[in-house]
Design a protein around this motif. Structure first.
Motif, short mmCIF file in Angstrom:
data_model
loop_
_atom_site.label_atom_id
_atom_site.label_comp_id
_atom_site.label_asym_id
_atom_site.label_seq_id
_atom_site.Cartn_x
_atom_site.Cartn_y
_atom_site.Cartn_z
N VAL A 93 -15.86 -14.79 5.79
CA VAL A 93 -15.86 -16.05 6.47
C VAL A 93 -15.53 -17.37 5.43
CG1 VAL A 93 -17.51 -17.79 7.72
CG2 VAL A 93 -17.86 -15.45 7.97
N LYS A 94 -16.12 -17.16 4.39
CA LYS A 94 -16.02 -18.32 3.41
C LYS A 94 -15.65 -19.65 3.87
CE LYS A 94 -16.70 -15.33 -0.04
NZ LYS A 94 -17.76 -15.57 -1.20
N GLU A 95 -14.38 -20.23 3.34
CA GLU A 95 -14.13 -21.65 3.67
C GLU A 95 -13.39 -21.53 5.15
OE1 GLU A 95 -10.35 -19.17 2.45
OE2 GLU A 95 -12.15 -19.48 1.52
N GLN A 96 -13.23 -20.47 5.77
CA GLN A 96 -12.79 -20.29 7.22
C GLN A 96 -13.69 -21.18 8.24
OE1 GLN A 96 -9.56 -19.75 7.88
NE2 GLN A 96 -9.46 -19.70 5.54
N ARG A 274 -18.74 -12.29 2.27
CA ARG A 274 -18.86 -13.15 3.34
C ARG A 274 -18.69 -14.61 3.27
NH1 ARG A 274 -22.62 -10.76 7.77
NH2 ARG A 274 -21.24 -8.91 7.55
N TYR A 275 -19.74 -15.15 2.87
CA TYR A 275 -20.05 -16.44 2.95
C TYR A 275 -19.73 -17.23 1.53
CZ TYR A 275 -22.76 -15.23 7.01
OH TYR A 275 -22.84 -14.60 8.34
N PRO A 349 -36.94 -36.34 13.83
CA PRO A 349 -35.78 -35.57 14.08
C PRO A 349 -36.28 -33.89 14.45
CG PRO A 349 -35.80 -36.54 11.92
CD PRO A 349 -37.12 -36.80 12.50
N HIS A 350 -35.28 -33.43 15.19
CA HIS A 350 -35.36 -31.88 15.38
C HIS A 350 -35.61 -31.19 14.15
CE1 HIS A 350 -33.44 -32.77 19.44
NE2 HIS A 350 -34.79 -33.00 19.45
N LEU A 351 -36.48 -29.99 14.32
CA LEU A 351 -36.47 -29.26 12.96
C LEU A 351 -36.23 -27.74 13.20
CD1 LEU A 351 -40.23 -30.49 11.68
CD2 LEU A 351 -37.86 -31.37 11.11
N GLU A 352 -35.49 -27.24 12.34
CA GLU A 352 -35.37 -25.65 12.58
C GLU A 352 -35.26 -25.15 11.11
OE1 GLU A 352 -32.06 -24.88 14.85
OE2 GLU A 352 -30.51 -24.92 13.17
N VAL A 353 -35.65 -23.69 10.89
CA VAL A 353 -35.58 -22.96 9.78
C VAL A 353 -34.19 -22.60 9.88
CG1 VAL A 353 -36.37 -20.97 8.50
CG2 VAL A 353 -37.95 -22.52 9.48
N GLU A 354 -33.42 -22.47 8.87
CA GLU A 354 -31.94 -22.07 8.91
C GLU A 354 -31.70 -21.25 7.61
OE1 GLU A 354 -27.27 -22.86 9.35
OE2 GLU A 354 -28.70 -23.76 7.67
N THR A 355 -32.01 -19.88 7.65
CA THR A 355 -31.64 -18.84 6.73
C THR A 355 -30.85 -17.62 7.54
OG1 THR A 355 -33.84 -19.19 5.63
CG2 THR A 355 -32.55 -17.31 4.87
N TYR A 356 -29.47 -17.81 7.09
CA TYR A 356 -28.44 -17.19 8.13
C TYR A 356 -28.02 -15.97 7.42
CZ TYR A 356 -25.20 -19.80 5.58
OH TYR A 356 -24.40 -20.47 4.14
N THR A 357 -28.53 -15.75 6.03
CA THR A 357 -28.14 -14.82 5.24
C THR A 357 -28.77 -13.51 4.83
OG1 THR A 357 -29.42 -15.96 3.53
CG2 THR A 357 -26.99 -16.67 3.64
N TRP A 358 -29.71 -13.19 6.11
CA TRP A 358 -30.44 -11.84 5.90
C TRP A 358 -29.56 -10.67 5.82
CZ3 TRP A 358 -35.39 -11.94 4.97
CH2 TRP A 358 -36.13 -13.25 5.42
N GLU A 359 -28.42 -10.80 6.53
CA GLU A 359 -27.60 -9.74 6.42
C GLU A 359 -26.89 -9.14 4.98
OE1 GLU A 359 -24.43 -9.56 9.42
OE2 GLU A 359 -25.94 -8.68 10.88
#
Length: 387
Positions: A93-96, A274-275, A349-359
């Motif tokens: 994914v990186k800069e894309q 990936r990231y 503001p709206h709040l959410e946890v964002e850890t997208y790196t589990w994989e």
């Protein structure tokens, strides 16, 4: 501390999904079990990739059907992540992830379509938010043009005002500053919004832009920059920039890298294809130097300034309940500092946890994502509502 009456949730960009069926499968496999373990309502901060949006809008009653799927599972949705446009779980994914940028008609159309979908998913009487990329990536040559981006965002604000008139639902855009992007620092965000408001005024749309275009404040991102969380939040509020969404997230922190060979060795486990993992170093004189990605090359030959730094921080989202990762620390203290500052705003503001790196998280086997997300939500909830 209680910041919002809405259920705390997490961003589903952690789950691969290029179809509506894939989105629903992720809810069944992960979100519903997390809600069961937490024992209270959990919000699904949906990520709907471009193909998913196309499928929803091409299907008769597609929005109504998705709303029914959420309702059957007892899930709430009030925010979408429209930052990743394509396949966020591709091999690279990186800069894309920063394409298409905010100068393009594709980004404008996709964002408005996401907002229209969210308007049909919102709980009664609630507003919505849609987070998006910080204009574009500084590493592109040439970088995206601010003036063209301001024009696009002004058009989106006008479209969102029209959406409110048609549906009665207010959906606001939340631009998400990120390291190495055109908007990364708080100062850069303030400067851009000044330009955006000027552009909107020339188009007779300043009221719409001020109402519908704001920021997504990602705690990890500002921590990587070594910004003081309270100072950043106060500066945005003082300038009149609305924070429409807060992503609760942590980065990696390495103290005294020149003396900490064990910590530098541990970072090698976080080099992955990936990231993008932007890496910043704070020097003794207060300056911050940076590398666009955490690579073997950076770790093998970081350079004199990087080695002499007081600390490194890496844009690798790690669990928000983790104080340490072996010899590495995290920026978890910044989470409480940011939420304390956000609690002082005149709105929620709206709040959410964002850890997208589990994989891509290093480990000896596949991660237990349900257990990890549950622990993150419970840890964040304890900050929000201390005993």
């Amino acid at each position: 501390m209680t910041l919002s009456r809405l259920p705390l949730g997490y961003c589903t960009n952690v789950h691969p999904a290029q179809t509506v069926a894939g989105v629903v499968e992720g809810l069944d496999r992960f979100t519903v079990p997390v809600q069961r373990r937490v024992g209270r309502p959990v919000a699904a901060g949906l990520w709907l990739a471009r193909p998913v949006v196309d499928e929803i809008l091409a299907t008769p009653d597609g929005i109504t059907r998705l709303a029914a799927e959420l309702q059957r599972r007892g899930l709430t949705t009030y925010t979408l992540n429209a930052f990743p446009y394509g396949d966020f779980h591709a091999a690279r994914v990186k800069e894309q992830v920063y394409r298409p940028d905010w100068t393009t008609p594709e980004r404008e159309a996709y964002t408005l379509q996401c907002a229209a979908i969210l308007a049909g998913l919102l709980p009664a009487g609630e507003d919505g938010s849609v987070s998006t990329l910080p204009i574009g990536f500084k590493g592109f040559n040439p970088p995206p043009d601010f003036t063209a981006a301001a024009e696009r965002l002004t058009a989106v604000a006008v479209g969102l005002a029209r959406l409110k008139d048609e549906t009665g639902r207010a959906v606001r855009i939340a631009i998400e500053p990120e390291p190495f992007c055109l908007l990364e620092t708080t100062d850069e965000a303030v400067a851009f919004f000044d330009k955006l408001w000027q552009t909107a005024a020339h188009r007779g749309a300043e009221t719409a832009v001020r109402e519908y275009i704001g920021l997504c404040y990602d705690v990890c991102h500002q921590a990587v920059l070594f910004e003081d969380q309270a100072t950043s939040v106060r500066a945005l509020d003082r300038t009149g920039i609305r924070i429409n969404k807060v992503q609760v997230s942590c980065a990696i922190h390495l103290e005294r890298p020149g003396e900490n060979s064990a910590g530098r060795d541990a970072l090698r486990r976080y080099v992955e294809p990936r990231y993008l993992h932007q890496t910043y170093a704070k020097l003794e004189d207060g300056r911050v130097v940076k590398a666009v990605d955490l690579t073997e090359g950076v770790l093998a030959n970081p350079g004199a300034e990087f080695l002499a730094a007081d600390a490194w921080r890496v844009h690798f989202h790690v669990p928000v309940n983790a104080d340490r990762l072996g010899p590495l620390a995290t920026t978890r203290p910044d989470v409480k500092a940011a939420l304390d500052a956000i609690a002082g705003l005149s709105y929620a503001p709206h709040l959410e946890v964002e850890t997208y790196t589990w994989e891509v998280m290093p480990g000896d086997g596949p991660p237990d994502v349900v257990a990890g997300l549950t622990a993150e939500i419970e840890a964040t909830q304890r900050i929000l509502t201390p005993a």
